[in-house]
Design a protein around this motif. Structure first.
Motif, PDB file in Angstrom:
ATOM      1  N   LEU A 238      39.882 -11.208   0.663  1.00 18.89           N
ATOM      2  CA  LEU A 238      39.402  -9.937  -0.544  1.00 18.89           C
ATOM      3  C   LEU A 238      40.370  -8.917  -0.905  1.00 18.89           C
ATOM      4  O   LEU A 238      41.302  -8.474   0.117  1.00 18.89           O
ATOM      5  CB  LEU A 238      38.097  -9.249   0.466  1.00 18.89           C
ATOM      6  N   ILE A 239      40.349  -8.531  -2.080  1.00 18.21           N
ATOM      7  CA  ILE A 239      41.500  -7.554  -2.359  1.00 18.21           C
ATOM      8  C   ILE A 239      40.831  -6.340  -2.838  1.00 18.21           C
ATOM      9  O   ILE A 239      39.960  -6.336  -3.523  1.00 18.21           O
ATOM     10  CB  ILE A 239      42.162  -7.901  -3.659  1.00 18.21           C
ATOM     11  N   ALA A 240      40.892  -5.393  -2.098  1.00 18.87           N
ATOM     12  CA  ALA A 240      40.486  -4.049  -2.252  1.00 18.87           C
ATOM     13  C   ALA A 240      41.400  -3.455  -3.516  1.00 18.87           C
ATOM     14  O   ALA A 240      42.354  -2.694  -3.415  1.00 18.87           O
ATOM     15  CB  ALA A 240      40.413  -3.030  -1.178  1.00 18.87           C
ATOM     16  N   TYR A 241      40.414  -3.385  -4.898  1.00 22.18           N
ATOM     17  CA  TYR A 241      41.274  -3.288  -5.967  1.00 22.18           C
ATOM     18  C   TYR A 241      41.008  -1.842  -6.625  1.00 22.18           C
ATOM     19  O   TYR A 241      39.803  -1.908  -6.930  1.00 22.18           O
ATOM     20  CB  TYR A 241      41.157  -4.329  -6.858  1.00 22.18           C
ATOM     21  N   ASP A 242      41.578  -1.059  -6.352  1.00 20.01           N
ATOM     22  CA  ASP A 242      41.151   0.465  -6.962  1.00 20.01           C
ATOM     23  C   ASP A 242      42.041   0.626  -8.383  1.00 20.01           C
ATOM     24  O   ASP A 242      41.800   1.935  -8.945  1.00 20.01           O
ATOM     25  CB  ASP A 242      41.349   1.591  -6.066  1.00 20.01           C
TER      26      ASP A 242
ATOM     27  N   MET B 291      40.760   1.794   7.554  1.00 23.59           N
ATOM     28  CA  MET B 291      40.452   0.258   7.263  1.00 23.59           C
ATOM     29  C   MET B 291      40.997  -0.605   8.330  1.00 23.59           C
ATOM     30  O   MET B 291      40.228  -1.439   8.784  1.00 23.59           O
ATOM     31  CB  MET B 291      40.756  -0.203   5.858  1.00 23.59           C
ATOM     32  N   ILE B 292      42.140  -0.194   8.744  1.00 22.82           N
ATOM     33  CA  ILE B 292      42.935  -1.023   9.746  1.00 22.82           C
ATOM     34  C   ILE B 292      42.117  -0.947  11.246  1.00 22.82           C
ATOM     35  O   ILE B 292      41.902  -2.102  11.843  1.00 22.82           O
ATOM     36  CB  ILE B 292      44.062  -0.379  10.021  1.00 22.82           C
ATOM     37  N   ARG B 293      41.476   0.098  11.353  1.00 21.03           N
ATOM     38  CA  ARG B 293      40.621   0.278  12.639  1.00 21.03           C
ATOM     39  C   ARG B 293      39.487  -0.471  12.509  1.00 21.03           C
ATOM     40  O   ARG B 293      38.842  -0.894  13.502  1.00 21.03           O
ATOM     41  CB  ARG B 293      40.457   1.786  12.889  1.00 21.03           C
ATOM     42  N   SER B 294      38.817  -0.381  11.455  1.00 20.85           N
ATOM     43  CA  SER B 294      37.408  -0.728  11.325  1.00 20.85           C
ATOM     44  C   SER B 294      37.254  -2.404  11.122  1.00 20.85           C
ATOM     45  O   SER B 294      36.232  -3.167  11.530  1.00 20.85           O
ATOM     46  CB  SER B 294      36.464  -0.350  10.301  1.00 20.85           C
ATOM     47  N   CYS B 295      38.207  -2.997  10.389  1.00 22.30           N
ATOM     48  CA  CYS B 295      38.182  -4.274  10.009  1.00 22.30           C
ATOM     49  C   CYS B 295      38.889  -5.331  11.259  1.00 22.30           C
ATOM     50  O   CYS B 295      39.782  -4.947  11.768  1.00 22.30           O
ATOM     51  CB  CYS B 295      39.010  -4.546   9.070  1.00 22.30           C
TER      52      CYS B 295
ATOM     53  N   SER C  24      46.454  12.870   4.523  1.00 16.93           N
ATOM     54  CA  SER C  24      45.887  12.181   5.573  1.00 16.93           C
ATOM     55  C   SER C  24      45.787  12.739   7.052  1.00 16.93           C
ATOM     56  O   SER C  24      44.796  12.566   7.668  1.00 16.93           O
ATOM     57  CB  SER C  24      46.883  11.092   5.827  1.00 16.93           C
ATOM     58  N   LEU C  25      46.671  13.910   7.219  1.00 21.66           N
ATOM     59  CA  LEU C  25      46.353  14.654   8.229  1.00 21.66           C
ATOM     60  C   LEU C  25      45.090  15.540   8.334  1.00 21.66           C
ATOM     61  O   LEU C  25      44.352  15.723   9.312  1.00 21.66           O
ATOM     62  CB  LEU C  25      47.768  15.564   8.401  1.00 21.66           C
ATOM     63  N   ILE C  26      44.670  16.027   7.153  1.00 18.70           N
ATOM     64  CA  ILE C  26      43.628  16.736   6.953  1.00 18.70           C
ATOM     65  C   ILE C  26      42.058  16.089   7.054  1.00 18.70           C
ATOM     66  O   ILE C  26      41.411  16.379   7.638  1.00 18.70           O
ATOM     67  CB  ILE C  26      43.693  17.701   5.941  1.00 18.70           C
ATOM     68  N   ILE C  27      42.265  15.059   6.089  1.00 20.42           N
ATOM     69  CA  ILE C  27      40.630  14.357   5.941  1.00 20.42           C
ATOM     70  C   ILE C  27      41.024  13.070   6.425  1.00 20.42           C
ATOM     71  O   ILE C  27      40.006  12.297   6.371  1.00 20.42           O
ATOM     72  CB  ILE C  27      40.585  14.452   4.377  1.00 20.42           C
ATOM     73  N   GLY C  28      41.905  12.492   6.881  1.00 14.44           N
ATOM     74  CA  GLY C  28      42.205  11.226   7.498  1.00 14.44           C
ATOM     75  C   GLY C  28      42.823  10.024   6.265  1.00 14.44           C
ATOM     76  O   GLY C  28      42.781  10.508   5.083  1.00 14.44           O
ATOM     77  N   SER C  29      43.050   8.947   6.700  1.00 18.06           N
ATOM     78  CA  SER C  29      43.543   8.037   5.595  1.00 18.06           C
ATOM     79  C   SER C  29      42.432   6.933   5.629  1.00 18.06           C
ATOM     80  O   SER C  29      42.173   6.240   6.529  1.00 18.06           O
ATOM     81  CB  SER C  29      44.890   7.539   6.225  1.00 18.06           C
ATOM     82  N   THR C  30      42.368   6.573   4.219  1.00 16.74           N
ATOM     83  CA  THR C  30      41.392   5.170   4.209  1.00 16.74           C
ATOM     84  C   THR C  30      41.981   3.943   4.698  1.00 16.74           C
ATOM     85  O   THR C  30      41.682   3.105   5.168  1.00 16.74           O
ATOM     86  CB  THR C  30      41.389   4.838   2.468  1.00 16.74           C
ATOM     87  N   THR C  31      43.476   4.059   4.689  1.00 14.72           N
ATOM     88  CA  THR C  31      44.350   2.718   5.078  1.00 14.72           C
ATOM     89  C   THR C  31      44.291   2.478   6.721  1.00 14.72           C
ATOM     90  O   THR C  31      43.720   1.578   7.256  1.00 14.72           O
ATOM     91  CB  THR C  31      45.853   2.879   4.665  1.00 14.72           C
TER      92      THR C  31
ATOM     93  N   LYS D 116      35.623   3.022   2.441  1.00 17.98           N
ATOM     94  CA  LYS D 116      35.597   2.380   3.886  1.00 17.98           C
ATOM     95  C   LYS D 116      34.492   1.668   4.377  1.00 17.98           C
ATOM     96  O   LYS D 116      34.448   0.591   4.908  1.00 17.98           O
ATOM     97  CB  LYS D 116      36.179   3.543   4.781  1.00 17.98           C
ATOM     98  N   THR D 117      33.460   2.157   4.326  1.00 13.89           N
ATOM     99  CA  THR D 117      31.972   1.430   4.771  1.00 13.89           C
ATOM    100  C   THR D 117      31.907   0.074   3.873  1.00 13.89           C
ATOM    101  O   THR D 117      31.581  -0.857   4.292  1.00 13.89           O
ATOM    102  CB  THR D 117      30.974   2.283   4.563  1.00 13.89           C
ATOM    103  N   VAL D 118      32.059   0.353   2.619  1.00  8.80           N
ATOM    104  CA  VAL D 118      31.794  -0.751   1.710  1.00  8.80           C
ATOM    105  C   VAL D 118      32.602  -2.130   1.605  1.00  8.80           C
ATOM    106  O   VAL D 118      32.334  -3.100   1.821  1.00  8.80           O
ATOM    107  CB  VAL D 118      31.668  -0.436   0.218  1.00  8.80           C
TER     108      VAL D 118
END
Length: 282
Positions: free
Chosen positions: A166-170, A270-274, A260-267, A233-235
């Motif tokens: 799957l490619i997360a394409y933005d 994703m690494i944590r949750s997948c 990233s430090l303030i609100i976190g990183s999507t990357t 992140k959820t989807v």
């Protein structure tokens, strides 16, 4: 011959790192260089005797110095053993061109130096220090990904052959580089691809994802695309599970480090949750 860098340590993830490096190497016809880096405290004399204050007996200082030297030698022996095991595992998986390298210093600096002329870095999601800390990533992982100029494959705990990705394409530059890389790569030929854009169904997004789909189809892939709404992140995590994707690909750390430090990183999330490996493009 192209070359793959496999970063290994004493963690349980290193077996998976070797397996994914071997999988890519077989499909690409690449060699594999296995790299283990001893931290400065592991690989060199740290002079523990210097911590002793006034009044300490000289015999005790000598014993501490000898202990320090012995620990450094033990760390080197352990490092060589880790490399030997990794080399044997990769050769057993069918890759003949395997070399090993033991280095001292900073992991990120050594990995960056080693990637010159290489095509891919494979690293475990967690290192030795984070093996049992569920939800925490290896402290060096983000630094390696941010510093690397080539794609980084973050290995999951256990290896599974990849049949669908799957490619997360933005539509970002990094996402477009991912699609271009896949279209040109020998590694993913014959695999099923899914393009996923998380956002509003609008003309710009539809055109972007259709352009990426056309590029992959032109390269011979069986591919389909979709646009979904919700928290990225959820989807993405849900779609990886629903589609039974074996590999997630995405652009990495497009936001600033401060953001990233303030609100976190999507990357990082994703690494944590997948639970599947993630191939990251900068």
């Amino acid at each position: 011959m192209s070359r793959i860098i496999a970063l290994v340590d004493g963690s349980t993830y290193s077996e998976s790192v070797c397996d994914y490096a071997a999988w890519v190497a077989r499909r690409k016809g690449s060699s594999v260089e296995v790299l283990h880096v001893l931290g400065r405290r592991e690989g060199a004399q740290s002079n523990l005797s210097g911590n002793i204050g006034l009044g300490a007996r000289s015999k005790l200082m000598e014993e501490l110095a000898e202990l320090d030297i012995a620990k450094a030698k033990l760390a080197q022996k352990r490092g060589r053993a880790i490399l030997e095991d990794a080399e044997a595992r990769i050769r057993a998986a069918g890759v003949e061109a395997v070399t090993t390298r033991l280095r001292h210093g900073d992991l990120v600096e050594e990995a960056t130096a080693a990637e010159e002329g290489a095509d891919l870095i494979v690293v475990g999601k967690r290192g030795e220090g984070a093996d049992f800390a569920k939800g925490h990533l290896g402290s060096n992982l983000e630094r390696v990904v941010r510093a690397s100029k080539i794609p980084v494959l973050v290995a999951s705990r256990a290896f599974k052959p990849v049949e669908r990705f799957l490619i997360a394409y933005d539509g970002s530059a990094a996402a477009m580089r991912a699609v271009d890389h896949i279209a040109r790569s020998d590694v993913f030929g014959g695999l099923e691809a899914v393009l996923l854009n998380v956002g509003e169904e609008e003309t710009k997004a539809r055109r972007a994802i259709e352009g990426a789909e056309a590029m992959l189809k032109g390269a011979g892939y069986t591919v389909r695309s979709e646009i979904a709404t919700g928290n990225p992140k959820t989807v993405i995590t849900e779609q990886v599970k629903a589609l039974e994707a074996d590999l997630l690909m995405m652009g990495a750390y497009s936001a600033s480090r401060l953001r990233s430090l303030i609100i976190g990183s999507t990357t990082s999330e994703m690494i944590r949750s997948c639970h599947v490996p993630i191939l990251l493009f900068r």
